[in-house]
Design a protein around this motif. Structure first.
Motif, PDB file in Angstrom:
ATOM      1  N   GLU A 155      49.549  41.335  57.690  1.00 44.68           N
ATOM      2  CA  GLU A 155      49.312  41.148  56.261  1.00 44.68           C
ATOM      3  C   GLU A 155      50.584  40.654  55.581  1.00 44.68           C
ATOM      4  OE1 GLU A 155      47.757  44.667  54.439  1.00 44.68           O
ATOM      5  OE2 GLU A 155      46.106  44.869  55.884  1.00 44.68           O
TER       6      GLU A 155
ATOM      7  N   THR B 240      47.358  39.547  48.692  1.00 45.56           N
ATOM      8  CA  THR B 240      47.582  39.902  50.091  1.00 45.56           C
ATOM      9  C   THR B 240      46.625  39.111  50.970  1.00 45.56           C
ATOM     10  OG1 THR B 240      48.324  42.151  49.587  1.00 45.56           O
ATOM     11  CG2 THR B 240      47.501  41.761  51.813  1.00 45.56           C
TER      12      THR B 240
ATOM     13  N   THR C  27      43.672  41.054  45.831  1.00 43.26           N
ATOM     14  CA  THR C  27      44.809  41.292  44.947  1.00 43.26           C
ATOM     15  C   THR C  27      44.889  42.788  44.678  1.00 43.26           C
ATOM     16  OG1 THR C  27      43.758  41.247  42.773  1.00 43.26           O
ATOM     17  CG2 THR C  27      44.241  39.110  43.794  1.00 43.26           C
ATOM     18  N   GLU C  28      45.887  43.192  43.930  1.00 49.01           N
ATOM     19  CA  GLU C  28      46.002  44.609  43.582  1.00 49.01           C
ATOM     20  C   GLU C  28      44.850  45.057  42.697  1.00 49.01           C
ATOM     21  OE1 GLU C  28      48.985  42.576  40.708  1.00 49.01           O
ATOM     22  OE2 GLU C  28      47.808  42.071  42.479  1.00 49.01           O
TER      23      GLU C  28
ATOM     24  N   SER D  18      51.973  39.720  51.547  1.00 52.47           N
ATOM     25  CA  SER D  18      51.698  39.787  50.106  1.00 52.47           C
ATOM     26  C   SER D  18      52.737  38.975  49.346  1.00 52.47           C
ATOM     27  CB  SER D  18      51.727  41.237  49.615  1.00 52.47           C
ATOM     28  OG  SER D  18      50.799  42.037  50.309  1.00 52.47           O
TER      29      SER D  18
END
Length: 200
Positions: free
Chosen positions: A63, A128, A144-145, A65
């Protein structure tokens, strides 16, 4: 199982204009005209993008980000590069197209193809990108967050050995693109395409 990959452990495919660690983030400036593409439609070959690559095993998903702050010009792009050779690779991430961020992937096996979808609601956020191998393929997801995982591509990637992966950035049309990467981890691989991985 989650293991942070040290920014210094990767090797650049092509050195960027600059790269520095600042408060745990990794800020990379791309060279003007940098990109990856193999032949399809345009006829040209570009292999001067910036990918920071480390060994990647099937026992891990990877991953990456990064922040979308600063994406302003056509084809500004960043995300994750999956690499087997100079003609066998996948880049997946965000690319600015006609002023709108698009989530997409370029899958290359001698020739490149490009899939993309607009995500205007992701503008300015932290994205991410995740890749995990299943059988002879790779499953690529993004979030996304503030938005949940979405599967963006299932692509053939049959290479059992010699794989590398890591963050990438390209600026095909301009100088001065700086991308802030916030995270690079190896984590547990996907078990099923219909089961979302956990959110860190």
């Amino acid at each position: 199982m989650r293991k942070t990959v040290n920014w210094q452990s990767g090797v650049w495919s092509n050195e960027p204009v600059s790269a520095k660690v600042l408060d745990g983030t990794f800020i990379v400036e791309a060279a003007e005209g940098s990109d990856y593409w193999e032949q399809t439609m345009y006829g040209f070959q570009h292999d001067n993008g910036h990918a920071l690559l480390a060994s990647w095993e099937d026992s891990d998903a990877v991953e990456v980000s990064f922040s979308l702050q600063g994406f302003t010009e056509l084809y500004d792009q960043a995300g994750i590069m999956l690499w087997h050779s100079s003609t066998e690779w996948i880049k997946a991430g965000i690319e600015l197209n006609d002023g709108v961020p698009h989530i997409g992937a370029v899958v290359t096996d001698g020739y490149s193809d490009w899939s993309l979808s607009p995500v205007p609601e992701w503008s300015g956020g932290v994205v991410t990108i995740r890749a995990s191998r299943l059988n002879d393929a790779v499953v690529i997801r993004a979030r996304t967050e503030n938005h949940p995982w979405r599967t963006i591509r299932v692509a053939r990637f049959p290479y059992e050995t010699g794989k590398k992966a890591g963050p990438f950035v390209c600026a095909p049309t301009r100088a001065g693109l700086q991308v802030t990467f916030t995270r690079w981890v190896n984590t547990a691989p996907d078990t099923d395409i219909h089961v979302d991985p956990p959110v860190a």
